[in-house]
Design a protein around this motif. Structure first.
Motif, mmCIF file in Angstrom:
data_model
loop_
_atom_site.group_PDB
_atom_site.id
_atom_site.type_symbol
_atom_site.label_atom_id
_atom_site.label_comp_id
_atom_site.label_asym_id
_atom_site.label_seq_id
_atom_site.Cartn_x
_atom_site.Cartn_y
_atom_site.Cartn_z
ATOM 1 N N LEU A 120 0.834 -1.206 0.000
ATOM 2 C CA LEU A 120 0.000 0.000 0.000
ATOM 3 C C LEU A 120 0.870 1.258 0.000
ATOM 4 O O LEU A 120 0.563 2.242 -0.670
ATOM 5 C CB LEU A 120 -0.917 0.013 1.229
ATOM 6 C CG LEU A 120 -2.302 -0.616 1.110
ATOM 7 C CD1 LEU A 120 -3.043 -0.454 2.418
ATOM 8 C CD2 LEU A 120 -3.101 0.001 -0.036
ATOM 9 N N LYS A 121 1.969 1.214 0.748
ATOM 10 C CA LYS A 121 2.864 2.369 0.772
ATOM 11 C C LYS A 121 3.350 2.731 -0.632
ATOM 12 O O LYS A 121 3.327 3.895 -1.038
ATOM 13 C CB LYS A 121 4.066 2.092 1.674
ATOM 14 C CG LYS A 121 3.866 2.390 3.139
ATOM 15 C CD LYS A 121 5.189 2.274 3.861
ATOM 16 C CE LYS A 121 5.079 2.644 5.317
ATOM 17 N NZ LYS A 121 6.388 2.574 6.011
ATOM 18 N N ALA A 122 3.806 1.711 -1.360
ATOM 19 C CA ALA A 122 4.338 1.971 -2.707
ATOM 20 C C ALA A 122 3.246 2.518 -3.618
ATOM 21 O O ALA A 122 3.458 3.485 -4.366
ATOM 22 C CB ALA A 122 4.938 0.693 -3.279
ATOM 23 N N GLU A 123 2.076 1.898 -3.574
ATOM 24 C CA GLU A 123 0.981 2.305 -4.455
ATOM 25 C C GLU A 123 0.471 3.706 -4.119
ATOM 26 O O GLU A 123 0.316 4.560 -5.014
ATOM 27 C CB GLU A 123 -0.164 1.297 -4.327
ATOM 28 C CG GLU A 123 -1.426 1.675 -5.075
ATOM 29 C CD GLU A 123 -2.618 0.805 -4.722
ATOM 30 O OE1 GLU A 123 -3.749 1.207 -5.039
ATOM 31 O OE2 GLU A 123 -2.425 -0.275 -4.122
ATOM 32 N N LEU A 124 0.226 3.947 -2.836
ATOM 33 C CA LEU A 124 -0.416 5.195 -2.452
ATOM 34 C C LEU A 124 0.562 6.360 -2.392
ATOM 35 O O LEU A 124 0.158 7.514 -2.571
ATOM 36 C CB LEU A 124 -1.136 5.017 -1.112
ATOM 37 C CG LEU A 124 -2.253 3.959 -1.119
ATOM 38 C CD1 LEU A 124 -2.910 3.873 0.250
ATOM 39 C CD2 LEU A 124 -3.286 4.251 -2.200
ATOM 40 N N CYS A 125 1.849 6.077 -2.179
ATOM 41 C CA CYS A 125 2.842 7.151 -2.239
ATOM 42 C C CYS A 125 2.949 7.692 -3.664
ATOM 43 O O CYS A 125 2.984 8.913 -3.876
ATOM 44 C CB CYS A 125 4.191 6.648 -1.758
ATOM 45 S SG CYS A 125 5.504 7.887 -1.812
ATOM 46 N N ALA A 126 2.994 6.784 -4.646
ATOM 47 C CA ALA A 126 3.131 7.220 -6.042
ATOM 48 C C ALA A 126 1.949 8.086 -6.461
ATOM 49 O O ALA A 126 2.126 9.172 -7.045
ATOM 50 C CB ALA A 126 3.256 6.004 -6.952
ATOM 51 N N ARG A 127 0.738 7.631 -6.156
ATOM 52 C CA ARG A 127 -0.436 8.434 -6.529
ATOM 53 C C ARG A 127 -0.545 9.678 -5.651
ATOM 54 O O ARG A 127 -0.901 10.764 -6.134
ATOM 55 C CB ARG A 127 -1.700 7.589 -6.429
ATOM 56 C CG ARG A 127 -2.972 8.399 -6.717
ATOM 57 C CD ARG A 127 -4.128 7.581 -7.171
ATOM 58 N NE ARG A 127 -5.330 8.400 -7.348
ATOM 59 C CZ ARG A 127 -5.555 9.222 -8.371
ATOM 60 N NH1 ARG A 127 -4.641 9.349 -9.325
ATOM 61 N NH2 ARG A 127 -6.669 9.924 -8.447
ATOM 62 N N GLY A 128 -0.245 9.524 -4.372
ATOM 63 C CA GLY A 128 -0.382 10.640 -3.448
ATOM 64 C C GLY A 128 0.516 11.808 -3.797
ATOM 65 O O GLY A 128 0.120 12.978 -3.658
ATOM 66 N N ARG A 129 1.733 11.528 -4.282
ATOM 67 C CA ARG A 129 2.638 12.617 -4.662
ATOM 68 C C ARG A 129 2.034 13.463 -5.771
ATOM 69 O O ARG A 129 2.079 14.704 -5.724
ATOM 70 C CB ARG A 129 3.986 12.036 -5.116
ATOM 71 C CG ARG A 129 4.996 13.103 -5.515
ATOM 72 C CD ARG A 129 6.272 12.475 -6.059
ATOM 73 N NE ARG A 129 6.036 11.785 -7.321
ATOM 74 C CZ ARG A 129 6.026 12.357 -8.513
ATOM 75 N NH1 ARG A 129 6.212 13.672 -8.629
ATOM 76 N NH2 ARG A 129 5.823 11.649 -9.616
ATOM 77 N N LEU A 130 1.457 12.810 -6.765
ATOM 78 C CA LEU A 130 0.854 13.546 -7.878
ATOM 79 C C LEU A 130 -0.363 14.344 -7.422
ATOM 80 O O LEU A 130 -0.542 15.507 -7.813
ATOM 81 C CB LEU A 130 0.469 12.576 -8.992
ATOM 82 C CG LEU A 130 1.629 11.815 -9.643
ATOM 83 C CD1 LEU A 130 1.096 10.805 -10.649
ATOM 84 C CD2 LEU A 130 2.607 12.776 -10.303
#
Length: 397
Positions: free
Chosen positions: A61-71
């Motif tokens: 979840l960290k990897a997935e949501l960090c990538a989208r969250g940054r944008l």
């Protein structure tokens, strides 16, 4: 009208509130915050870094949501004229012993799709950070810095503009589930909501137990101390300089970070805090200390990692020892060039067996969604975590 209650006025709780108003027009949002301001704890005491996803286990979840969250965060800051500076970061290996971990980290970062990632040799590192020392580095130019308190205030204002409420100085003391609703008892009385989201950060386990969650994982607080670099030496770091982290720990190690308001900081380290909301080295709160001492997972964790804990404690007590570690990466900044600055507290979830919970942990049952573990990069990921939480609520019905 659907009413959604949210416990916690940090960036995560406020992001969930905003997402509810966006996704469910007409829904009423009520945020319960025990302090007299939003972003009083973890949100207001971090380094302001917007992570690009270098460190996190691919598929988590960290990897997935960090990538989208940054944008999402980048776009939110642009839309609301909030500070967002892509000053970039280098993760530096200083000797051959670190190269195996460095190579593994590069594989992780590339699997996570970290944008514009480059591997640098010593000469290329000096072009990016002329005063950094190392034999290799990963350069992440899209890693940014921002002001998370300003973002939290903007989110709160958006909730109120949509007809919601952000109730300050309103500590939640009880949660009772009924067949048709959830009753939230708090300092101002009680409020019935159709759904409740718990984003209590440093108090996540305690608030979770109010709603009927199990005792595991338990929050063990770690304090991180920062040093402020003197104005005369601030030019020696252009963006951020990080060490290669040890994968056994969720902490990234002492690093150099620019701040959007100006200045350069070193830190944080990670030492056991004797108070969950104690931002000074002398802060002790006996109920918090007792909670930590009663948790079997703490002693199992301490038995495994006591050497690291002792090393971190030395750095906390001695500015010279603290900067001896940091100087490996920027040799020209030493103990004489820094002053003690603020501190933050990390809410680290620890299982009964002593293992450190690494990934975000979010559960939903009987109208209550509980965020039991949301450490870094939760601020970066906050708008994406909010989407995830509201998705879960929608599926649960």
């Amino acid at each position: 009208m659907t009413t959604v209650g949210i416990v916690g006025g940090g960036i995560l709780g406020l992001a969930v509130g905003r997402e509810v108003t966006r996704r469910w027009p007409g829904a009423r949002v009520v945020v319960f915050e025990k302090e007299n301001r939003v972003a009083a704890h973890q949100t207001g005491h971090n380094s302001g870094v917007v992570h690009a996803g270098i460190y996190y286990r691919p598929g988590s979840l960290k990897a997935e949501l960090c990538a989208r969250g940054r944008l999402l965060l980048r776009d939110y800051c642009a839309e609301h004229a909030l500070p967002y500076d892509e000053c970039g970061k280098v993760v530096v290996a200083v000797d051959a012993e670190e190269m195996a971990r460095f190579d593994a980290l590069e594989v992780t970062a590339r699997e996570n799709g970290v944008p514009d990632l480059r591997r640098l040799d010593t000469a290329a590192l000096r072009e990016v950070e002329p005063h950094a020392a190392g034999i290799a580095a990963l350069h992440s130019p899209r890693t940014a810095i921002t002001d998370y308190v300003a973002i939290a205030r903007s989110l709160a204002a958006g909730i109120e503009a949509a007809g919601g409420e952000v109730l300050l100085s309103t500590a939640v003391t009880a949660v009772r589930r009924t067949a048709a609703s959830v009753e939230v008892t708090h300092a101002g009385g009680s409020t019935r909501v159709d759904r409740l989201v718990l984003c209590a950060g440093l108090q996540a386990d305690r608030v979770g137990r109010l709603a009927g969650d199990g005792p595991s994982p338990r929050i063990v607080p770690f304090r991180g101390d920062y040093m402020a670099v003197s104005e005369a030496k601030q030019h020696l770091v252009r963006g951020m300089v990080y060490p290669v982290p040890d994968p056994r720990y969720p902490f990234l190690g002492v690093h150099f970070t620019r701040r959007v308001g100006g200045g350069l900081e070193v830190g944080p380290n990670a030492v056991l805090a004797l108070a969950r909301e104690g931002y000074h080295r002398s802060a002790v709160r006996l109920p918090d200390l007792a909670d930590t001492a009663r948790w079997p997972g703490f002693w199992r964790m301490a038995g495994t990692h006591w050497r690291t804990g002792a090393r971190e404690l030395r750095g906390s007590l001695s500015k010279r020892a603290y900067m001896r570690v940091a100087q490996r990466y920027v040799p020209e900044i030493g103990a004489a060039d820094v002053l003690r600055a603020g501190s933050g507290i990390r809410a680290q979830a620890v299982e009964r067996d002593g293992s450190l919970v690494d990934d975000f942990r979010i559960s939903t049952a009987d109208g209550v969604t509980s965020v039991r573990n949301a450490p870094s990069p939760a601020a970066t990921s906050s708008l994406a975590i909010a989407e995830h939480v509201v998705d879960r609520m929608a599926v649960a019905g």
